[in-house]
Write a protein that holds these residues in place. Structure first.
Motif, PDB file in Angstrom:
ATOM      1  N   ASP A   1      -9.543  -5.484  45.486  1.00  0.00           N
ATOM      2  CA  ASP A   1      -8.715  -4.291  45.398  1.00  0.00           C
ATOM      3  C   ASP A   1      -9.328  -3.714  43.943  1.00  0.00           C
ATOM      4  N   GLN A   2      -9.422  -2.364  43.743  1.00  0.00           N
ATOM      5  CA  GLN A   2      -9.512  -1.581  42.487  1.00  0.00           C
ATOM      6  C   GLN A   2      -8.424  -0.734  42.022  1.00  0.00           C
ATOM      7  N   GLU A   3      -8.666  -0.616  40.407  1.00  0.00           N
ATOM      8  CA  GLU A   3      -7.715   0.647  40.029  1.00  0.00           C
ATOM      9  C   GLU A   3      -8.595   1.084  38.910  1.00  0.00           C
ATOM     10  N   LEU A   4      -8.072   2.397  38.723  1.00  0.00           N
ATOM     11  CA  LEU A   4      -8.856   3.221  37.650  1.00  0.00           C
ATOM     12  C   LEU A   4      -7.768   3.193  36.417  1.00  0.00           C
TER      13      LEU A   4
ATOM     14  N   TYR B   1     -17.359   4.363  45.407  1.00  0.00           N
ATOM     15  CA  TYR B   1     -17.120   3.065  45.751  1.00  0.00           C
ATOM     16  C   TYR B   1     -18.200   2.434  46.298  1.00  0.00           C
TER      17      TYR B   1
ATOM     18  N   TYR C   1      -2.660  -8.576  54.648  1.00  0.00           N
ATOM     19  CA  TYR C   1      -1.296  -8.694  53.978  1.00  0.00           C
ATOM     20  C   TYR C   1      -0.217  -9.518  54.679  1.00  0.00           C
TER      21      TYR C   1
ATOM     22  N   PRO D   1      -3.475  19.440  48.160  1.00  0.00           N
ATOM     23  CA  PRO D   1      -1.986  19.426  48.679  1.00  0.00           C
ATOM     24  C   PRO D   1      -0.984  20.416  47.803  1.00  0.00           C
TER      25      PRO D   1
ATOM     26  N   ARG E   1      -0.032  -3.982  49.672  1.00  0.00           N
ATOM     27  CA  ARG E   1      -1.376  -3.826  49.408  1.00  0.00           C
ATOM     28  C   ARG E   1      -1.257  -3.721  47.648  1.00  0.00           C
ATOM     29  N   GLY E   2      -0.382  -3.022  47.179  1.00  0.00           N
ATOM     30  CA  GLY E   2      -0.008  -2.871  45.970  1.00  0.00           C
ATOM     31  C   GLY E   2      -0.314  -1.445  45.682  1.00  0.00           C
TER      32      GLY E   2
ATOM     33  N   TYR F   1     -11.115  14.890  42.266  1.00  0.00           N
ATOM     34  CA  TYR F   1     -11.610  13.841  42.422  1.00  0.00           C
ATOM     35  C   TYR F   1     -12.525  13.918  43.787  1.00  0.00           C
TER      36      TYR F   1
ATOM     37  N   LYS G   1      -7.869 -10.793  46.397  1.00  0.00           N
ATOM     38  CA  LYS G   1      -6.828 -11.637  47.020  1.00  0.00           C
ATOM     39  C   LYS G   1      -7.333 -12.327  48.000  1.00  0.00           C
TER      40      LYS G   1
ATOM     41  N   ASP H   1      -3.116   4.670  45.490  1.00  0.00           N
ATOM     42  CA  ASP H   1      -3.999   3.639  45.731  1.00  0.00           C
ATOM     43  C   ASP H   1      -4.395   2.859  44.479  1.00  0.00           C
ATOM     44  N   GLY H   2      -4.220   3.188  43.595  1.00  0.00           N
ATOM     45  CA  GLY H   2      -4.581   2.696  42.137  1.00  0.00           C
ATOM     46  C   GLY H   2      -5.842   3.528  41.659  1.00  0.00           C
ATOM     47  N   VAL H   3      -6.332   4.480  42.386  1.00  0.00           N
ATOM     48  CA  VAL H   3      -7.313   5.357  41.842  1.00  0.00           C
ATOM     49  C   VAL H   3      -7.031   6.893  42.154  1.00  0.00           C
ATOM     50  N   VAL H   4      -6.705   7.324  43.356  1.00  0.00           N
ATOM     51  CA  VAL H   4      -6.301   8.592  43.745  1.00  0.00           C
ATOM     52  C   VAL H   4      -5.073   8.757  44.399  1.00  0.00           C
TER      53      VAL H   4
ATOM     54  N   TYR I   1     -10.104  15.460  46.528  1.00  0.00           N
ATOM     55  CA  TYR I   1      -8.819  15.898  46.160  1.00  0.00           C
ATOM     56  C   TYR I   1      -8.961  16.749  45.297  1.00  0.00           C
TER      57      TYR I   1
ATOM     58  N   HIS J   1      -2.934  10.307  47.498  1.00  0.00           N
ATOM     59  CA  HIS J   1      -3.008  11.014  48.791  1.00  0.00           C
ATOM     60  C   HIS J   1      -1.749  11.154  49.164  1.00  0.00           C
ATOM     61  N   SER J   2      -1.766  12.682  49.218  1.00  0.00           N
ATOM     62  CA  SER J   2      -0.445  13.211  49.999  1.00  0.00           C
ATOM     63  C   SER J   2      -0.387  13.362  51.489  1.00  0.00           C
TER      64      SER J   2
END
Lengths: 334, 322, 355
Positions: free
Chosen positions: C238-241, C191, C295, B116, A272-273, C126, C252, A288-291, C119, A293-294
């Motif tokens: 998909d997104q990225e910050l 989102y 995937y 966490p 998924r990247g 966040y 994709k 995940d590209g943003v946040v 989080y 996750h633990s």
């Protein structure tokens, strides 16, 4: 009568239309489909399920799609079509049961690094080995097969070894005698992670990245080049992880684990990247590209110490735990 | 709820139907009859009772820029209520009305927290509940230009809202977990003018109402412990519509309504939480008259607004005239 | 699938052969009589030359759903409830007394929320909200319907066949995520995924219905199958910050096959007076055999079943206008929304060429 004639005329054409639709409706391919219940599932394998050890040190996939796992003090295992085959000193010419690292070759073979040299197993099952008679013990930390087919081996206390096709030669520099991890970027540069910074070899000369250039720590423990050509850098004790983007700039990312320092043992990218970070004490972290996750014991995970990450040919993620065995994770879906 | 109350009143008073005599309901027969429009107030001695139920979700809202936005958090809220009303014709031109509303609002919040670094995780489920008796209202209506004699008619009304509902938050656990007020907490005075022109099968109606909120004191925020002086902004509510008589016993009405609320004050200081807001809405209604029963369905559709809800308000109404 | 279609064809053929007792060749009355024909005396199709335009609106509250075991889950407890707004238009025309053609079109919007997650760490915090919006028109549906070529007295049978043309957008638009700084190093991320309603591939539908009238009662039953003609390709975002706290997007492609849908319904109608009909119906829907690629792997779509009770009524407001309202009350299901919904439509009827 006129209406009756047109009645049957129209009826006939309507029937033909419906019949044609019914025939064309069936022209779809058949596939093997998976059930959604199988997605997002964690499965654990340990000595109770037949594995030789619960401490996993490395995971690699060979060119044939088989999964290879390094078991601490117990050799290696090959997972092929649902079955395990184990190789140790009692049933194979493997150099040592203390396997530390794995790498695959393009012809389907495996290179197995141990605390006492390197073993090679070809796709046809032939074994060979290498050890340097000039050194007391060749303890392998990492192995990388570059895109040009050359082998690079990082060691503990002996620098690194390179085989350009005519045999290994050693490259030793006292300050960089511990080479923990080796990675190649998309431009053919070779990066070596050492206890004292990140070395970059561009084919003719070396350059060095340290905290002065923006790294989170000088003790480099993990490197990974992702699909966006970013070289991810994990360290022992850095407050963040870093990545070198395609422009050459160093960027830092907080894993939000609250610690002042994190020991990153491995880095991997899934289909998924998403970027996965295996750590000691801070569990598994998925970015995940943003946040981030633990996955830790407090939220139901198996262990806080993760040694390594791999992926099988179906895209399932595999995680080697410090003491609790081997985990398989099928990627979740929406 | 106040808006809903106004809405109910307008349903009652602007829809068209029969005079208060029993009729045999048959569309083809009714088509032969002369239209008899209902007066703007009840005839002397007549009593009408009604029950209305309203429902709206809290899914979208108009932000400060007037843009329609989804409420982003994992929360779910509904605004619903029921109202019992009784109207009595004191004379042929003067009518009194009383309304007793009840609220059944609830908003559920749900979220998960991960820390966490502290090995801490929490799942929170909270709700804000606004159920119970709301503010009672009393209303008096006088036909200035009686509708029984003229195609054009004019009426003046005065509503008084009495703060019978709960004015303070109760059972406060946190800012997302408490029993919300069901009433305004103050008296409200609302004079209104309504004009109507009938030209069968159409009628046109325009109205304007101004609501003046008296000052009061209440606990403003759930975390407060003491009451503070406050005054909500006054409200202007104006609209107009074209009503179509589909037949003698079904009317379809269409109103466009504008509502503006001024800035409120807390302790004599303008407060950002009581800032101005407005809504421009479309209100279609269909009203059936079956013998002495009247059944109505209406929806208030916000078209434009600022700092107000953007979800439709659905109303079901049933009345009976004695 | 082939067997089901051929079975339908066989039933249809037999039904045309079996004489419908007491029913004669169709005759058409005057326009007013036909327009005001009570429901129980109406045939399944429109009359020859009759044009019918329906416009409707459905409102549904998705506050509960049925899980894979059929258990009802309260979505509002997790903040996942949503409302659905559905706008519907249909045009039908009776080509002959036993054949009609028609087209349907709809526009739907809804926003489905996911769990809000925060989080928190010593350096930053966040809060992530997730909204999936489905907004846009559905595919255009064109169909032909046939019925028995007899004047309707007490029995009617009809079949129809049509196709959903992939006219509507189905590929999701680029997301419109946002990030807001609440304080130093504390952010709220919203989102917002922008999905569409089209199938993306042609989908055919065939159906059959039967109607019986006895005194003031009418019974109606129907069955339909909707099946995609082929697989399709869609995109997933998909997104990225970025380091500048903005969002970068990438899409994709993936393959999919829409589910086959089967609907069965039955209803009983009571006509106390000529202009008012009240009815109670039951509706069973099942969706299955579709799949979606994730995937590189193809996952079967969850099999959906839903049984609903549908009370409703119809009022002839005027010769040309009919008001129709029905409520949908879900009673049982699996992997389905348990949305209570209300549908209101106005049906406008006229004869284009008849005086």
């Amino acid at each position: 009568m006129k209406e009756s004639g047109s009645v049957f005329y129209l009826l006939r054409h309507a029937l033909i239309l419906i019949f044609l639709i019914s025939i064309t409706a069936c022209e779809k391919e058949e596939y093997d489909l998976l059930d959604r219940e199988t997605a997002g599932v964690w499965s654990r394998f340990n000595t109770n399920s037949g594995l030789p050890a619960n401490q996993i040190l490395d995971i690699q996939r060979d060119a044939s799609g088989n999964l290879w796992v390094a078991f601490a003090g117990n050799g290696v295992g090959m997972y092929q079509d649902g079955d395990w085959s184990f190789f140790n000193t009692s049933n194979s010419p493997i150099r040592s049961n203390s396997v530390t690292s794995l790498a695959s070759t393009s012809d389907g073979g495996m290179i197995i690094g141990t605390t006492d040299g390197v073993s090679f197993r070809s796709s046809s099952g032939d074994w060979s080995y290498y050890t340097d008679p000039a050194v007391t013990t060749l303890s392998v930390n990492s192995i990388n097969v570059l895109s040009d087919g050359t082998y690079w081996i990082g060691t503990e206390n002996e620098g690194f070894y390179v085989d350009l096709g005519s045999g290994f030669f050693q490259v030793y520099e006292a300050d960089y005698k511990n080479v923990n991890v080796i990675e190649e970027d998309n431009k053919g540069n070779v990066f070596l992670g050492t206890d004292n910074g990140l070395l970059k070899f561009d084919g003719s000369e070396f350059s060095l990245y340290t905290v002065s250039e923006g790294l989170p720590d000088n003790d480099i423990t993990a490197l990974f080049l992702d699909s966006k050509n970013r070289l991810w850098i994990g360290t022992n004790g850095g407050a963040t992880v870093a990545y070198i983007d395609p422009t050459g700039r160093i960027n830092n990312l907080s894993l939000m684990n609250g610690d002042l320092g994190t020991f990153v043992t491995d880095i991997f990218e899934d289909r998924r990247g998403h970027i996965w970070f295996a750590t000691w004490y801070d569990g598994l972290i998925e970015y995940d590209g943003v946040v981030p996750h633990s996955y830790k014991i407090y939220n139901g995970f198996y262990e806080n110490d993760i040694n390594c990450i791999g992926e099988d040919k179906s895209g399932n993620m595999w995680f080697g735990l410090y003491s609790k065995g081997l985990l398989k994770y099928t990627l979740p879906i929406e | 709820m106040k808006k809903a109350a106004i809405f109910y009143i307008l349903i009652l008073l602007s829809c068209k139907g029969f005079a208060q005599t029993e009729k045999i309901i048959n569309p083809s027969d009714l088509k032969q009859q002369t239209v008899i429009t209902e007066p703007l107030s009840l005839n002397k001695g007549f009593t009408r009772v009604g029950l209305a139920y309203s429902y709206s979700a809290l899914d979208k809202y108009f932000n400060t820029n007037g843009k329609k936005m989804y409420s982003p958090e994992s929360s779910w809220g509904i605004v619903s209520g029921a109202q019992v009303m009784v109207q009595y014709g004191i004379t042929d031109r003067l009518m009194a009305e009383v309304g007793v509303p009840f609220k059944f609002d609830v908003t559920n919040y749900h979220w998960r927290i991960y820390a966490p670094g502290l090995d801490y995780m929490e799942i929170s489920d909270m709700s804000v509940r606004g159920g119970g008796l709301a503010d009672l209202y009393l209303s008096g209506t006088f036909q200035v230009i009686p509708s029984s004699r003229h195609k054009f008619s004019l009426k003046a009304s005065l509503d008084v809202t009495i703060p019978t509902g709960r004015k303070n938050p109760e059972n406060v656990v946190s800012s997302y977990d408490y029993d919300a007020p069901t009433g305004y907490g103050v008296f409200v005075l609302s004079p209104r003018i309504t004009a109507r022109l009938v030209h069968y099968p159409y009628s046109w109606v325009v109205y304007v109402q101004y609501s003046y909120n008296f000052s009061g004191s209440r606990i403003i925020y759930p975390g407060d412990t003491e009451e503070r002086d406050y005054r909500y902004g006054n409200n202007i509510y104006a609209g107009g519509g074209v009503n179509l008589h589909l037949n003698e016993w079904i009317a379809l009405t269409n109103d466009l309504v504008y509502s503006y609320t001024g800035r409120g004050e807390i302790e004599n200081v303008s407060d950002d939480n009581l800032t101005t807001s407005y809504t421009f809405s479309y209100q279609p209604r269909i009203v059936f008259q079956i013998r002495r029963f009247r059944l109505g369905e209406a929806v208030n559709i916000p078209l434009k607004g600022r700092l107000t809800g953007a979800d439709p308000l659905y109303v079901l109404l049933v009345q009976y005239i004695f | 699938m082939r067997k089901k279609v051929h079975f339908l064809l066989l039933v249809m053929s037999v039904s045309f052969i079996v004489p419908a007792f007491g029913q004669t060749e169709s005759k058409q009355g005057d326009k007013y009589t036909l327009l005001t024909m009570p429901y129980i005396n109406r045939p399944l199709n429109t009359y020859r030359g009759q044009l019918q335009v329906n416009a409707g609106y459905r409102f549904a509250v998705r506050s509960r759903s049925f899980d894979a075991d059929g258990k009802k889950i309260v979505l509002k407890d997790d903040g996942n409830s949503s409302v659905l707004h559905y706008y519907f238009t249909e045009v039908k025309y009776g080509l002959t007394s036993f054949m009609e053609i028609g087209g349907e079109f709809y526009y739907m919007k809804r926003g489905i929320r996911d769990e809000t997650i925060s989080y928190i760490s010593t350096d930053n915090a966040y809060t992530v909200n997730n909204l999936k919006e489905y907004k846009g028109p559905g595919d255009l549906f064109l169909y032909t319907a046939l019925r028995l070529p007899f004047e309707y007295k007490w029995f009617d049978f009809g079949i129809s066949g049509g196709i959903f043309l992939p006219t509507a957008g189905y590929k999701p638009d680029q997301p419109s995520h946002s990030i807001t700084a609440e304080s130093v190093n504390a952010y709220t991320i919203n989102y917002h995924f922008n999905n569409k309603n089209g199938f993306g591939v042609p989908v055919y539908m065939i159906s059959a219905a039967a109607k019986f009238t006895f005194s003031r009662l009418a019974f109606e039953a129907g069955f339909s199958i909707r099946d995609p003609l082929k697989e399709g390709t869609n995109i997933r975002w998909d997104q990225e910050l970025t380091m500048l706290n903005t969002f970068a997007y990438e899409n994709k492609p993936y393959m999919y096959l829409p589910d086959r849908t089967m609907l069965a319904n039955a209803s009983i109608h009571y006509q106390p007076v000529g202009w008012f009909n009240i009815y109670l119906g039951g509706n069973y829907t099942t969706m299955q055999d579709g799949w979606t690629e994730y995937y590189g792997l193809k996952y079967r779509n969850p099999e959906m079943h839903l049984f609903s009770l549908e009370p409703g009524f119809e009022i002839q407001i005027s010769p040309t206008l009919i008001l129709y309202q029905v409520a949908g009350i879900p009673l049982a299901g699996r992997n389905a929304d348990a949305s209570i919904n209300f549908f209101t439509s106005l049906r406008f009827n006229m004869f284009l060429f008849r005086k």
